[in-house]
Design an enzyme around this catalytic site. Structure first.
Site: not given
Length: 585
Positions: A189, A384
Site C-alpha cells: 500500500k 482500491s
C-alpha cells in the site's frame, strides 16, 4: 448618506446585470433549441478523430456553444465514441477516418478501447489515415492501427519505453516541520509513501515493475500486430534509442512515410477520387453524433449504464469528477427499483477514495444484485475503493491495461503543531471534558493510545474490505490476503488471479448483461442524466471554470497541486485509494 446611496445603487446595478444575464442565457437556450438545425452527413465523408481529445466517460458539453450555436457542441463520451466509430463502419456516407495524432490526453485503457473500435472500423473494409508532427508513445499506440501512418518530415516519434515516476513530499514536510502521522494496512500500500519516504520502497518497486511491464508488453504486442514487427525487435528499438528522428521511424517501418500536411490531404483526395481543388468532406465527431443520436434510442428492454468516474467521496456532490456516496446510492437505487431496467452495467473509472463511501456504494450495489444482474466494466482505473465498489458484481470486465486491485487502506492525520509555532508563530490551547475529546486534532502529536485507536480502525476497515472481496469473488480468505496487501495489478494479472472475470471493454460488458437477461434488442439508459443547458452554463461559470483556470495556469505542476490538495481533504478519514498519482510516460 452619500456612501449609503453609492452602495445601494451599486448593489441595484449588480442585481440588474445578473438578472439581465440570466434572461439572456435563458433566451439563448430557448432560441438555440428552436433554431437547432438537424445535422445531415453528406456522401463521401471522412470522420476526423484526434488523439489529443480527452474522452470522459460521459459527453462533455460546451455550454457557450449551446447559446451561440457556434463551434464545437461538445466532446462525446468514450462509449459514444465507440458507438459512433462502429456506426461509421456501416455508414455508406463515411469512407474513412482521418486520425490526427498530436499528443494524447487519455489513459491506457481508454486508448485501448478507442484503438479496438478503430480496428473494427478497419476490419469492415474502410481506411484510416493517421498523421502527426510529433507523436507521443500513446498517440502512436492508437495511430499504429491505421492503414497508413504518416509523420512530419521534420517531426518526431517518441519510442523510448515506459517510465513511472513518483513525487515524494517527505523532505518538504520536514522542512515545514509537518509530521504526517500515517496508518496503513498492506505491504504494497504505497499511497502514503510520498509522505513517509524519499524513494520507492522495495515492495513498491516490485509491484510497479510488474504492472508497468504488463502495460508495456500490451503496448508492444498491439503495435507489433498492426505493423507486422515482432515485439522483441520493437523492444530493441526502444532499448537502443534507435528512434531519434522522423527518418529513423520511417527507415525502421514504424511509419509508412514522411509527409507534410498538404501531401496527406492530396493522398486522401486521391483515395476519394477528388481533384486538387475539391474540398474533403471532413466530419467532426460532435457533428457525427448529432446526426446519429436517434440510432441509440430504440426498443423497450433497458440496460442501465451507470458511469462512476473520479475520486470516491462521502455525502452529496453534483461534481462530474467525483463519485459521491449519497448521489450514487440514489442513482443505483433508481435503476434497481425501475421495473423496466433489466440489468445494470456499472462503469468504474476510479482510483478510489473514502473507504466508508465505498462501503455505502457497495451496499447499494449488493441490494441491486439481488434483483437483477450487475456487470462491472473497468476503465483506466478501478483500484482500491474503485475495486471495493466492483468486487460484488456478477461479472467484471477489464482492459489488459486497466490498473486495478490495490486492496488496502490507510489514514493520515498530520501534526501541524511545530509548523504553526515555528513557522507562523501560532500556538494552540484549550480545555476538554474527556481524555480523547480532541482526538485527531492537527495542532499536536498523537499519543500512543490514540495511535492504537486509529490503527485499529484501519485494521478493521481492511478486514472488511477483504471480506467483501472473498464473498464477491468466491475466493478463499488466504488467497485474497495474498493478492491484497495494497498491491496494484494490471487487467491481465487481475484476470489470472481471479479479481477480474474477462478481458473486454464497455460494449462487451453491455453484451454480457443483455445475454444474462435474454434481451435480443435493448436500449441503454445512462446515469447520471446529462445536465440541462442552463445548469451546465451556470456550473461552467462557477467551480468548473475555476478548476480549468487553475489547471491552465499551473500546467505540469497541476498534478502536484492536486496531490497536496488531496492530502488536506483526506485528513483523518480512512482511505481506500491507489498510490497518489501513477505517472507513466
Amino acid at each position: 448618506m452619500r456612501s449609503f446611496f453609492k452602495i445601494f445603487f451599486a448593489t441595484l446595478l449588480a442585481l440588474i446585470v445578473v438578472g439581465a444575464l440570466g434572461i439572456i442565457i435563458l433566451l439563448g437556450l430557448i432560441g438555440s433549441t428552436l433554431s437547432a438545425d438537424k445535422v445531415v452527413i453528406s456522401p463521401n465523408g471522412v470522420l476526423v478523430l484526434e488523439t489529443s481529445q480527452e474522452f470522459s466517460e460521459q459527453k462533455v458539453v460546451n455550454p457557450l456553444s449551446m447559446l451561440t450555436r457556434k463551434g464545437d457542441g461538445g466532446t462525446p463520451g468514450l462509449f459514444d465514441v465507440i458507438r459512433l466509430i462502429d456506426n461509421a463502419a456501416q455508414d455508406d456516407n463515411i469512407k474513412g477516418i482521418y486520425l490526427k495524432t498530436e499528443g494524447n490526453a487519455n489513459g491506457f485503457a481508454t486508448n485501448q478501447e478507442f484503438r479496438n473500435a478503430l480496428a473494427r472500423f478497419k476490419a469492415a473494409g474502410k481506411w484510416i489515415y493517421a498523421y502527426g508532427e510529433n507523436m507521443s508513445q500513446q498517440s502512436y499506440f492508437v495511430a499504429s492501427v491505421a492503414n497508413k501512418v504518416y509523420l512530419h518530415p521534420k517531426g518526431g516519434l517518441d519510442f523510448n519505453g515506459f517510465y513511472s515516476q513518483v513525487t515524494f513530499l517527505k523532505g518538504l514536510l520536514e522542512k515545514l516541520e509537518i509530521q504526517p502521522q500515517i496508518f496503513y494496512d498492506g505491504r504494497f500500500k504505497s499511497a502514503t509513501e510520498p509522505l513517509r519516504e524519499t524513494e520507492m520502497t522495495p515492495a513498491n518497486r516490485i509491484q510497479t515493475n510488474a504492472y508497468l511491464g504488463e502495460l508495456y508488453s500490451n503496448f508492444l504486442y498491439n503495435i507489433g500486430q498492426s505493423r507486422k514487427i515482432d515485439t522483441a525487435t520493437l523492444h530493441q528499438y526502444a532499448n537502443d534509442g534507435a528512434i531519434q528522428s522522423a527518418d529513423d521511424a520511417a527507415r525502421l517501418k514504424l511509419v509508412d512515410g514522411l509527409r507534410y500536411d498538404d501531401q496527406v490531404m492530396d493522398e486522401i483526395k486521391t483515395r476519394l477520387s477528388l481533384s486538387g481543388t475539391d474540398k474533403v468532406n471532413f466530419v467532426t465527431l460532435s457533428n457525427y453524433q448529432s446526426a446519429n443520436e436517434h440510432r441509440f434510442r430504440d426498443n423497450d428492454a433497458k440496460i442501465a449504464l451507470i458511469y462512476a468516474q473520479g475520486n470516491i467521496v462521502g455525502g452529496e456532490s453534483e461534481k462530474e469528477s467525483v463519485i459521491s456516496s449519497d448521489r450514487y446510492i440514489k442513482l443505483i437505487r433508481e435503476a434497481r427499483q425501475d421495473k423496466d431496467i433489466k440489468a445494470i452495467v456499472f462503469r468504474v473509472n476510479s482510483p478510489g477514495g473514502s473507504a466508508l463511501a465505498s462501503e455505502s456504494i457497495w451496499r447499494e450495489l449488493t441490494l441491486a444484485k439481488k434483483d437483477k444482474p450487475v456487470i462491472v466494466s473497468m476503465g483506466d482505473y478501478a483500484a482500491s475503493g474503485g475495486y471495493y465498489i466492483s468486487c460484488m458484481a456478477d461479472s467484471i470486465f477489464a482492459e489488459p491495461n486497466t490498473l486495478t486491485g490495490s486492496i488496502g487502506v490507510f489514514a493520515v492525520i498530520p501534526n501541524l503543531g511545530s509548523f504553526f509555532k515555528n513557522k507562523l508563530g501560532v500556538t494552540f490551547d484549550g480545555v476538554k471534558t474527556a481524555q480523547y475529546a480532541d482526538l485527531g486534532t492537527a495542532s499536536r502529536p498523537m499519543t500512543d493510545a490514540e495511535k492504537r485507536f486509529i490503527q485499529n480502525g484501519v485494521d478493521t476497515t481492511y478486514s472488511v474490505f477483504k471480506t467483501r472481496v472473498v464473498n464477491g469473488r468466491k475466493l478463499s480468505g488466504a488467497v485474497v490476503d495474498s493478492i491484497a496487501q495494497g498491491r496494484v495489478w494490471s487487467g491481465v494479472q487481475a484476470k489470472e488471479l481471479g479479481l477480474v472475470d474477462r478481458i473486454g471493454g464497455i460494449q462487451d460488458a453491455i453484451a454480457c448483461a443483455a445475454k444474462m437477461v435474454h434481451a435480443g434488442s435493448f436500449k441503454v439508459k445512462e446515469y447520471p442524466e446529462p445536465q440541462g443547458g442552463l445548469e451546465k452554463v451556470v456550473r461552467s461559470l462557477g467551480g468548473d471554470m475555476q478548476s480549468s483556470m487553475v489547471k491552465k495556469e499551473l500546467g505540469e505542476n497541476y498534478a502536484l497541486y492536486e496531490q497536496v490538495k488531496r492530502i488536506k481533504e483526506m485528513n483523518g478519514q480512512i482511505q481506500a485509494r491507489i498510490p497518489f498519482d501513477i505517472e507513466i510516460r
